[in-house]
Design a protein around this motif. Sequence first.
Motif, PDB file in Angstrom:
ATOM      1  N   THR A  27      45.496  54.718  47.271  1.00  0.00           N
ATOM      2  CA  THR A  27      44.208  54.167  47.709  1.00  0.00           C
ATOM      3  C   THR A  27      44.169  52.655  47.606  1.00  0.00           C
ATOM      4  OG1 THR A  27      43.054  56.192  47.071  1.00  0.00           O
ATOM      5  CG2 THR A  27      41.731  54.175  47.237  1.00  0.00           C
ATOM      6  N   TRP A  28      44.779  52.103  46.612  1.00  0.00           N
ATOM      7  CA  TRP A  28      44.693  50.664  46.355  1.00  0.00           C
ATOM      8  C   TRP A  28      45.433  49.845  47.397  1.00  0.00           C
ATOM      9  CZ3 TRP A  28      41.015  50.301  43.005  1.00  0.00           C
ATOM     10  CH2 TRP A  28      40.866  51.277  42.011  1.00  0.00           C
TER      11      TRP A  28
ATOM     12  N   GLY B 289      30.789  42.355  34.669  1.00  0.00           N
ATOM     13  CA  GLY B 289      30.850  41.413  35.779  1.00  0.00           C
ATOM     14  C   GLY B 289      32.176  41.480  36.512  1.00  0.00           C
ATOM     15  N   PHE B 290      32.120  41.422  37.835  1.00  0.00           N
ATOM     16  CA  PHE B 290      33.318  41.434  38.680  1.00  0.00           C
ATOM     17  C   PHE B 290      33.568  40.037  39.242  1.00  0.00           C
ATOM     18  CE2 PHE B 290      32.117  45.780  38.358  1.00  0.00           C
ATOM     19  CZ  PHE B 290      33.256  46.545  38.566  1.00  0.00           C
ATOM     20  N   HIS B 291      34.805  39.781  39.610  1.00  0.00           N
ATOM     21  CA  HIS B 291      35.156  38.465  40.148  1.00  0.00           C
ATOM     22  C   HIS B 291      34.554  38.239  41.530  1.00  0.00           C
ATOM     23  CE1 HIS B 291      37.935  37.272  36.988  1.00  0.00           C
ATOM     24  NE2 HIS B 291      38.457  38.476  37.020  1.00  0.00           N
ATOM     25  N   GLY B 292      34.729  39.197  42.425  1.00  0.00           N
ATOM     26  CA  GLY B 292      34.317  38.996  43.807  1.00  0.00           C
ATOM     27  C   GLY B 292      33.145  39.850  44.243  1.00  0.00           C
ATOM     28  N   LYS B 293      33.020  41.038  43.683  1.00  0.00           N
ATOM     29  CA  LYS B 293      31.936  41.931  44.066  1.00  0.00           C
ATOM     30  C   LYS B 293      30.597  41.364  43.627  1.00  0.00           C
ATOM     31  CE  LYS B 293      30.578  45.638  41.812  1.00  0.00           C
ATOM     32  NZ  LYS B 293      29.115  45.664  42.048  1.00  0.00           N
ATOM     33  N   PRO B 294      29.581  41.374  44.490  1.00  0.00           N
ATOM     34  CA  PRO B 294      28.274  40.862  44.079  1.00  0.00           C
ATOM     35  C   PRO B 294      27.736  41.607  42.856  1.00  0.00           C
ATOM     36  CG  PRO B 294      28.351  41.144  46.455  1.00  0.00           C
ATOM     37  CD  PRO B 294      29.603  41.749  45.913  1.00  0.00           C
TER      38      PRO B 294
ATOM     39  N   ARG C 271      41.653  44.040  44.529  1.00  0.00           N
ATOM     40  CA  ARG C 271      41.676  45.426  44.992  1.00  0.00           C
ATOM     41  C   ARG C 271      40.559  46.261  44.373  1.00  0.00           C
ATOM     42  NH1 ARG C 271      46.144  46.087  47.962  1.00  0.00           N
ATOM     43  NH2 ARG C 271      47.706  44.439  47.760  1.00  0.00           N
ATOM     44  N   LEU C 272      40.297  46.108  43.101  1.00  0.00           N
ATOM     45  CA  LEU C 272      39.231  46.885  42.476  1.00  0.00           C
ATOM     46  C   LEU C 272      37.877  46.519  43.067  1.00  0.00           C
ATOM     47  CD1 LEU C 272      38.203  48.867  40.342  1.00  0.00           C
ATOM     48  CD2 LEU C 272      38.187  46.973  38.700  1.00  0.00           C
ATOM     49  N   ASP C 273      37.626  45.239  43.280  1.00  0.00           N
ATOM     50  CA  ASP C 273      36.352  44.804  43.856  1.00  0.00           C
ATOM     51  C   ASP C 273      36.148  45.405  45.244  1.00  0.00           C
ATOM     52  OD1 ASP C 273      35.387  41.910  42.240  1.00  0.00           O
ATOM     53  OD2 ASP C 273      37.287  42.863  41.805  1.00  0.00           O
ATOM     54  N   TRP C 274      37.198  45.416  46.049  1.00  0.00           N
ATOM     55  CA  TRP C 274      37.096  45.990  47.391  1.00  0.00           C
ATOM     56  C   TRP C 274      36.780  47.486  47.314  1.00  0.00           C
ATOM     57  CZ3 TRP C 274      37.692  45.151  52.723  1.00  0.00           C
ATOM     58  CH2 TRP C 274      37.743  43.806  53.104  1.00  0.00           C
TER      59      TRP C 274
ATOM     60  N   ARG D 178      41.098  43.166  32.232  1.00  0.00           N
ATOM     61  CA  ARG D 178      41.610  41.926  32.830  1.00  0.00           C
ATOM     62  C   ARG D 178      41.240  41.815  34.301  1.00  0.00           C
ATOM     63  NH1 ARG D 178      46.817  43.010  29.844  1.00  0.00           N
ATOM     64  NH2 ARG D 178      46.799  41.657  28.004  1.00  0.00           N
ATOM     65  N   LEU D 179      40.911  42.929  34.935  1.00  0.00           N
ATOM     66  CA  LEU D 179      40.500  42.891  36.335  1.00  0.00           C
ATOM     67  C   LEU D 179      39.049  42.478  36.501  1.00  0.00           C
ATOM     68  CD1 LEU D 179      42.159  46.177  37.673  1.00  0.00           C
ATOM     69  CD2 LEU D 179      43.111  43.864  37.628  1.00  0.00           C
ATOM     70  N   LEU D 180      38.319  42.363  35.399  1.00  0.00           N
ATOM     71  CA  LEU D 180      36.898  42.042  35.445  1.00  0.00           C
ATOM     72  C   LEU D 180      36.667  40.594  35.061  1.00  0.00           C
ATOM     73  CD1 LEU D 180      35.483  45.254  33.715  1.00  0.00           C
ATOM     74  CD2 LEU D 180      35.802  44.826  36.162  1.00  0.00           C
ATOM     75  N   ARG D 181      35.586  40.049  35.554  1.00  0.00           N
ATOM     76  CA  ARG D 181      35.210  38.674  35.201  1.00  0.00           C
ATOM     77  C   ARG D 181      34.548  38.619  33.834  1.00  0.00           C
ATOM     78  NH1 ARG D 181      30.419  35.969  35.609  1.00  0.00           N
ATOM     79  NH2 ARG D 181      29.490  37.751  36.693  1.00  0.00           N
ATOM     80  N   GLN D 182      33.768  39.627  33.511  1.00  0.00           N
ATOM     81  CA  GLN D 182      33.000  39.605  32.268  1.00  0.00           C
ATOM     82  C   GLN D 182      33.020  40.971  31.599  1.00  0.00           C
ATOM     83  OE1 GLN D 182      28.881  38.675  32.826  1.00  0.00           O
ATOM     84  NE2 GLN D 182      28.346  38.939  30.674  1.00  0.00           N
ATOM     85  N   ASN D 183      33.459  40.999  30.354  1.00  0.00           N
ATOM     86  CA  ASN D 183      33.410  42.205  29.532  1.00  0.00           C
ATOM     87  C   ASN D 183      32.313  42.013  28.493  1.00  0.00           C
ATOM     88  OD1 ASN D 183      33.838  44.450  27.913  1.00  0.00           O
ATOM     89  ND2 ASN D 183      35.588  43.532  26.848  1.00  0.00           N
ATOM     90  N   PRO D 184      31.195  42.731  28.602  1.00  0.00           N
ATOM     91  CA  PRO D 184      30.091  42.527  27.672  1.00  0.00           C
ATOM     92  C   PRO D 184      30.332  43.120  26.286  1.00  0.00           C
ATOM     93  CG  PRO D 184      29.545  44.282  29.205  1.00  0.00           C
ATOM     94  CD  PRO D 184      30.878  43.732  29.640  1.00  0.00           C
TER      95      PRO D 184
END
Length: 486
Positions: A119-120, A362-367, A383-386, A418-424
Amino acid sequence: MEWFAAPEYWVARLVFQRGLAAVYLVAFVGAALQFRALIGERGMLPVPRFVAAVPFRRAPSLFHLRYSDRLFAVTAWTGALCAAVLLAGLDGGLPPAAAMALWAVPWVLYLSIVNVGQTWYGFGWESLLLEAGFLAVFLGPSHLAPPVLVLWLLRWLLFRVEFGAGLIKWRGDPCWRRLTCLDFHHETQPMPGPLSWFFHRLPKPVHRVEVAANHVTQLLVPFLILTPQPVASVAAGIVVVTQLWLVLSGNFAWLNWLTIVLAASAVDYTPLTGPPPALDAPPLWYEIVVLAVTALVVALSVRPVRNMLSRRQVMNRSFDPLHLVNTYGAFGTVGRVRHEIVLEGTDHAHPPSDDTAWREYGFHGKPGEVRRLPRQFAPYHLRLDWMMWFAALGPRYAEPWFGGFVERLLEGDRDTLRLLRQNPFPDAPPAFVRARLYRCRFTTWRELRATGAWWHREYLRDFLPPTRLDTTGRPVGGGGRPAQRR
């Protein structure tokens, strides 16, 4: 054979080869940095499980021989190193056979990645990179006169990319024929860029002009690319301008950049550079190989052409496991409404209640955060954001991987985080994770001035109810039952 060589296209070959090498470099670096969480041994869709179920003949890959995360990393970084060597032009002084072998290395390595990527790696630009990369093997080093047949095969590829995209739009969503699709597309596209808000807020008459220009570029201009110079150069220039417009308006990985590189190969730069330098004549064996490859591509083009002419045209399909000749297209249907999945976690140990405090990933590219302006990432592919955009279209798109994603968030898996922009939850994983579906839209000028928010979002329903890990490490709902997506 004098007809075989086209020395006047030596600059076109140079531009194409360096541009393709740059795209290869981005693709391999992205694969190296993202694979562990996606398809690694402990990934959401592990390669070992895939190669055990799918035979080599259906998905040729070096990883059918052996797989480990270390081997994948070596493969990806070797591809990146080879791409850097080609970008630096170090293939130029090699004998033809050695140059061909050097260009074949990244093609074989990236084919091995795509064919186990599942899928990726199911995006059209993966096949486009492989098809362009295959043809690049036979272009020859810089001291050899470029083979005219391979240059024509590159034009044929560019024709299929553009004309296929134009046909799928004209046959697909009625808004393309009504010239209204761009009233929605800049807002609902998979990953908006920093200028997408402004493109969306252009006057509607401008959107009509955008769509009309797209139809001209994709349905008429491709035929001009197949004509003699200087018409072909002008047509290629129109394609480049259109693709740069798309680069400014969104994030489509390397699709636009690779299309630009293909268009650059159709340009005659002689009026700018003057006569070509003295170039070596191609050896006989090289001419025979190019003739054989041309015959192969012509034969394999039958099914893609049938697909383009069919009323049931499909987008982005490979008709052979080596991705040698493919069919392309994009956005046959345009969404009118944007849905977004928001993932949240809580460290509250008891089953969540109305007063439970949730924190958003939080994601890098996904709103996500409404006051965060979308960023520019293309040609890099998140790829994850898409796939999160696809998942919001319907649970069927999330079925293979989403449960594994949530499980890794509950485990605090480092590769996934590591694929995420923000880990709360930087200190310890959350006790529960949930996913909620929102309707999102760009704010108006008035709302932007009043709130500073680029997005407005409205809660619709739960996509995944509050989920935790049971004693066996499986994700289950708050009541102890296996979590189900809706």
